[in-house]
Design an enzyme around this catalytic site. Structure first.
Site, short mmCIF file in Angstrom:
data_model
loop_
_atom_site.label_atom_id
_atom_site.label_comp_id
_atom_site.label_asym_id
_atom_site.label_seq_id
_atom_site.Cartn_x
_atom_site.Cartn_y
_atom_site.Cartn_z
N ASP A 58 -37.25 -29.30 -9.36
CA ASP A 58 -37.03 -27.92 -8.90
C ASP A 58 -37.53 -27.68 -7.47
O ASP A 58 -36.86 -27.00 -6.68
CB ASP A 58 -37.72 -26.93 -9.85
N ASN A 100 -30.43 -27.00 -11.78
CA ASN A 100 -30.67 -25.92 -12.75
C ASN A 100 -31.98 -25.21 -12.42
O ASN A 100 -32.68 -24.71 -13.31
CB ASN A 100 -30.70 -26.48 -14.19
N ASP A 302 -42.26 -18.61 -20.76
CA ASP A 302 -42.14 -20.07 -20.74
C ASP A 302 -43.10 -20.73 -21.70
O ASP A 302 -42.97 -21.92 -21.99
CB ASP A 302 -42.37 -20.60 -19.32
N GLU A 330 -33.03 -22.53 -19.22
CA GLU A 330 -32.32 -23.79 -19.01
C GLU A 330 -31.31 -24.04 -20.13
O GLU A 330 -30.32 -24.73 -19.94
CB GLU A 330 -33.29 -24.97 -18.93
N HIS A 379 -36.52 -29.17 -20.03
CA HIS A 379 -37.85 -29.77 -19.93
C HIS A 379 -38.82 -29.17 -20.94
O HIS A 379 -39.66 -29.89 -21.51
CB HIS A 379 -38.38 -29.62 -18.51
N ARG A 380 -38.75 -27.88 -21.18
CA ARG A 380 -39.72 -27.25 -22.08
C ARG A 380 -39.45 -27.57 -23.54
O ARG A 380 -40.37 -27.64 -24.35
CB ARG A 380 -39.80 -25.74 -21.83
N LYS A 405 -38.04 -31.85 -14.33
CA LYS A 405 -37.70 -30.57 -13.67
C LYS A 405 -38.96 -29.89 -13.16
O LYS A 405 -38.99 -29.31 -12.10
CB LYS A 405 -36.98 -29.65 -14.66
#
Ligand SMILES: O=C(O)C1=C[C@@H](OP(=O)(O)O)[C@@H](O)[C@H](O)C1
Ligand SMILES: C=C(OP(=O)(O)O)C(=O)O
Length: 429
Positions: A58, A100, A302, A330, A379-380, A405
Site C-alpha cells: 500500500d 487495492n 480493521d 478489500e 490481508h486481514r 498489503k
C-alpha cells in the site's frame, strides 16, 4: 499479481501452539499514517524525512504514484522515506495504478485536483468494486471536473491546479477516507474550505482525527466547527520531519496471539500510546475469553476480523454490530468471516443483515479440523485466520502473501515467536 505468482499457488499451514507465546515483536509502521504523511510531504515545498514508516504494497503504491507526479521519494532504509517536492503535483505520463490501496485511491482522487491536467486514478479488479461515488460527487459539487465509472474506479480528474474554496458536503457513511481525502486537499484551496458531513454518522472517526493531526504536523490550520464540520484555512503545507508510530491494526494480531496462548508478546509499545482507532480493540482482546455479547465495530473496523476469530474461542457468543462498511473493504469481510469461520465448523458464524454473529465454541481448542481458508486477497482475513491455527490443527491459509498489503513480515513474526509454519507451494494447474 506477478506472472510468476500466478503460476504458483502458495499456502501456509499453522502448527497449533503447545506453549504460551513469549517474545518481542515490533509491529511495522502504521499504514494509515504513512500514506497520509507521504501525500502531505508531496504537497509541501521542501524536504520531509519520514522515519518508522511502513514499507508494504500500500505505501509503495502511494510512493510510486507520487513519483509519477514529479515528487522525489527516496528510501534510505527499510523504514524511512525522504520526500522532496516543490509542493506541486505534475501530470503523470499515464494512469495512476493504486492496486487495492484504499487510502492511496481515495486520498489521491482528491489530491490530483491540484494537478494542472488530466489524471486517471485506477486500481486493480478488487479496487474497482470499492465505491468512490460519494467522493466524486462531492468534488463535482464544488465545480471540479471529474467522473467515476458507475460509482467506482477508475476516476478521471481534469485538475486546474487548485482546490477552490467554500463549503463541500460529503456522505462519509461508506468510507471515512472520503472525508480525509477532502480535508487534506482543502488546505491547498484558493480560500477557506468548510467540509461538512451529510448522511449517517461515519464510522472510524478516529481516522479523521489521524488526518487532522497529520495535516497540523505539516502546518495546516484545521478548526472543528462541530461534530460534522471542519474549516480548513488555505495555508498549504510546509515540509516536516515525522516519526510514524507502529500499526495498531497489526498490533491486534499480536495481542490476540498473546491471549489465545496465555503468553506475553512484547510489542515495544503500550496500547495507550497508539493514536490509531484500532488500539481501542486492546481492551476487548484483554477481556478474552469473556468478550461482551455485543461488540460495536464501527470505531475499530480493521480490528473486527481479529476479534471475530477470537470470538470463535470465547466463552459466549458475540454479535458484531456497526460494521456495514466492512462489506466494501478489500473484500466483503462480513461474508468472508462468516463463510470461513463456518468452513472450520459449520454454523460457527452467520450474518444477520449487516451484523456478524459468532457462535463461539471453546471446545474447538485442541481439535484437528483440516481447513483451507480462502483469503479473498484480503490481508486481514489471512492474518486473522492464522490465529485460529494457533488453537486448531490443520488450519491452512491460502495466498498468504496477501499480507504484504500492510504486513509483509507477518509470517516471519509468527515464526520468530516459535509458531510452526509449513509452506506449500505448487505450480498452478
Ligand atoms: O483512513 C484510513 O487510513 C483508513 C480508514 C478505514 O477505511 P474506511 O474509512 O474506508 O472504512 C480503514 O478500514 C482503513 O484500513 C484505513
Ligand atoms: C480497509 C483497509 O485498507 P484500505 O481501505 O486502505 O485499502 C485495511 O487495511 O483493512
Amino acid at each position: 499479481m506477478s506472472e510468476a505468482a500466478q503460476r504458483t499457488t502458495k499456502a501456509i499451514t499453522i502448527t497449533p501452539a503447545t506453549a504460551p507465546l513469549y517474545g518481542r515483536v515490533s509491529p511495522p509502521g502504521s499504514k494509515s499514517i504513512t500514506n497520509r504523511v507521504l501525500l502531505l510531504a508531496a504537497l509541501a515545498s521542501g524536504t520531509s524525512r519520514i522515519t518508522g514508516a511502513l514499507k508494504s504494497l500500500d505505501t509503495k503504491l502511494m510512493a510510486a504514484a507520487l513519483r509519477d507526479m514529479g515528487v522525489t521519494v527516496d528510501e534510505p532504509d527499510a523504514t524511512s522515506f525522504v520526500v522532496t517536492s516543490t509542493g506541486r503535483l505534475l501530470p503523470p505520463a499515464g494512469p495512476l495504478f493504486l492496486g487495492n490501496a484504499g487510502t492511496a485511491m481515495r486520498f489521491l482522487t482528491a489530491a490530483v485536483t491540484l494537478v494542472e491536467g488530466t489524471v486517471v486514478v485506477n486500481g486493480d479488479d478488487h479496487m474497482r468494486k470499492r465505491p468512490i461515488g460519494p467522493l466524486v460527487a462531492a468534488l463535482q459539487s464544488v465545480g471540479i471536473d471529474c467522473s467515476d465509472t458507475g460509482g467506482y474506479p477508475p476516476v478521471t480528474v481534469h485538475g486546474t491546479g487548485a482546490f477552490g474554496s467554500g463549503r463541500i458536503e460529503i456522505d462519509g457513511s461508506l468510507s471515512s477516507q472520503y472525508v480525509s481525502a477532502l480535508l487534506m486537499a482543502a488546505a491547498c484551496g484558493t480560500g477557506p474550505v468548510e467540509v461538512a458531513l451529510t448522511g449517517s454518522d461515519i464510522g472510524a472517526r478516529g481516522y479523521v482525527d489521524l488526518t487532522v493531526a497529520a495535516m497540523t504536523a505539516f502546518g495546516a490550520k484545521v478548526e472543528r466547527r462541530d461534530a460534522a464540520t471542519w474549516r480548513i484555512e488555505p495555508t498549504g503545507y510546509r515540509a516536516a520531519d515525522i516519526h510514524v508510530e507502529p500499526d495498531a491494526s497489526a498490533a491486534t494480531y499480536l495481542w490476540a496471539a498473546s491471549v489465545l496462548t496465555n503468553g506475553a508478546i512484547d510489542l515495544g509499545v503500550e496500547a495507550e500510546d497508539f493514536t490509531q482507532p484500532d488500539a481501542e480493540a486492546a481492551a476487548l482482546i484483554a477481556a478474552f475469553p469473556h468478550l461482551p455479547a455485543v461488540i460495536d465495530g464501527s470505531q475499530m473496523q480493521d480490528a473486527v476480523p481479529t476479534l471475530a476469530v477470537l470470538a470463535a474461542f470465547n466463552e459466549t457468543p458475540v454479535r458484531f454490530v456497526g460494521i456495514a462498511n466492512l462489506r466494501v473493504k478489500e473484500c466483503d469481510r462480513i461474508r468472508a468471516l462468516s463463510t470461513e469461520l463456518s468452513r472450520i465448523r459449520p454454523g460457527l458464524a452467520h450474518e444477520e443483515g449487516d451484523d456478524l454473529i459468532v457462535a463461539s465454541d471453546p471446545a474447538l481448542c485442541g481439535q484437528t479440523l483440516p481447513t483451507e481458508i480462502e483469503t479473498y486477497s484480503d490481508h486481514r482475513i489471512a492474518m486473522s485466520f492464522a490465529l485460529a491455527g494457533l488453537k486448531i490443527g490443520g488450519i491452512t491459509i491460502l495466498d498468504p502473501d496477501c499480507t504484504g498489503k500492510t504486513y509483509p513480515g507477518y509470517w516471519d513474526a509468527l515464526a520468530s515467536l516459535g509458531v510452526g509454519l509449513k509452506l506449500r507451494q505448487e505450480e498452478a494447474a
